[in-house]
Design an enzyme around this catalytic site. Structure first.
Site, PDB file in Angstrom:
ATOM      1  N   TRP A 164      11.302  -5.482   7.174  1.00 29.29           N
ATOM      2  CA  TRP A 164      12.551  -4.995   7.765  1.00 29.29           C
ATOM      3  C   TRP A 164      12.938  -6.024   8.821  1.00 29.29           C
ATOM      4  CZ3 TRP A 164      12.852   0.129  11.075  1.00 29.29           C
ATOM      5  CH2 TRP A 164      14.132   0.235  11.631  1.00 29.29           C
ATOM      6  N   GLY A 214      18.902  -8.472  11.766  1.00 31.16           N
ATOM      7  CA  GLY A 214      19.943  -9.325  11.220  1.00 31.16           C
ATOM      8  C   GLY A 214      21.238  -8.575  11.073  1.00 31.16           C
ATOM      9  N   ASP A 254      27.514  -7.956  -7.668  1.00 34.27           N
ATOM     10  CA  ASP A 254      28.230  -7.343  -6.543  1.00 34.27           C
ATOM     11  C   ASP A 254      28.116  -8.255  -5.327  1.00 34.27           C
ATOM     12  OD1 ASP A 254      29.613  -5.748  -4.824  1.00 34.27           O
ATOM     13  OD2 ASP A 254      28.136  -4.127  -4.744  1.00 34.27           O
TER      14      ASP A 254
END
Length: 265
Positions: free
Chosen positions: A70, A73, A161
């Site tokens: 994790w 950012g 995407d």
């Protein structure tokens, strides 16, 4: 999730379209968890395209939980999509034989324009009963008219995407492309069309594509236009099927801009 990590972990939903992603943290440790990620994630991690994969666990019910770093950012801002590093990372993805081999082994076959068009038309038969729109049918007619002209023999791993909120810039200035649930083997114009039409001024396309590593020809531009329209339609349909009509309307406005720009309307 708690029984996997232990009671000392705090687990919170991470949002997203599937509802299967979570943040987990305890003293000095933080993880991003996801249920039933593709085995493809391990190769993406090894290539440095997504944050590092820490572990994978299979549950008794067959579900697979993956844990990634994790990272601190932020997502890229729309205006940052024109930066060289975005072109470079997408080029790395499209030219990776390791990614392509893995996705093919997972059973993904090259996506053709005919298959794209067939799916869109079948979905629209259902959606017309709820919300028929003239611009949707104009776009489908455009796809039908040009489908035979956009076949291409080179297929790569496409993210499908390339929205700016799927690009993660870490606090250590490392760029990642995340959320690979919809990855396909397809014409690279599929990714390029969506990205350039949504984020890059047209007078900057040649410079951006040079950074990506190609000198585009008229056939590339034709394919990019076709896939940008088809992807816009696919996203509109996806949101409509989920009852997300506000988001579908936003996507419809983007489609209308593409169609107006190229006199498809």
């Amino acid at each position: 999730m708690e029984h996997i990590l232990g009671s000392n972990w705090t687990i919170t939903p991470a949002g997203g379209s599937t509802g299967e992603a979570y943040y987990a943290q305890t003293e000095g440790k933080r993880l991003f968890l996801k249920r039933n990620s593709s085995p493809f994630l391990a190769v993406l991690s090894a290539e440095g395209i997504v944050p590092k994969l820490v572990w994978t666990k299979r549950l008794e019910n067959g579900d697979v939980i993956t844990a990634q770093e994790w990272l601190e950012g932020r997502e890229l801002k729309p205006e940052e999509m024109k930066h060289r590093r975005v072109a470079n990372l997408l080029s790395k993805i499209h030219h990776s034989t390791e990614l392509l081999d893995m996705l093919m082994r997972l059973g993904k076959h090259p996506l053709t324009p005919d298959e794209v068009l067939k799916d869109i038309k079948e979905n629209q038969k259902v959606l017309d009963q709820v919300d028929p729109r003239i611009e949707i049918h104009q776009a489908i007619k455009f796809l039908e008219k040009h489908a035979n002209h956009v076949h291409h023999d080179v297929h790569v791993v496409c993210h499908c995407d390339t929205n700016h909120n799927n690009w993660l810039l870490s606090s250590k200035d490392q760029l990642y492309l995340i959320d690979w649930d919809n990855a396909m083997v397809a014409d690279p114009a599929l990714d390029l069309g969506m990205l350039l039409y949504n984020y890059i001024p047209e007078d900057h396309w040649n410079v951006w594509l040079k950074e990506y590593g190609i000198y585009p020809d008229s056939h590339m531009f034709e394919r990019m236009k076709w896939y940008s329209v088809s992807q816009a339609l696919a996203f509109i349909q996806w949101h409509q099927m989920r009852g997300e009509y506000d988001e579908a309307s936003i996507r419809t406005e983007k489609l209308k801009k593409i169609m107006k720009k190229h006199e498809i309307i």
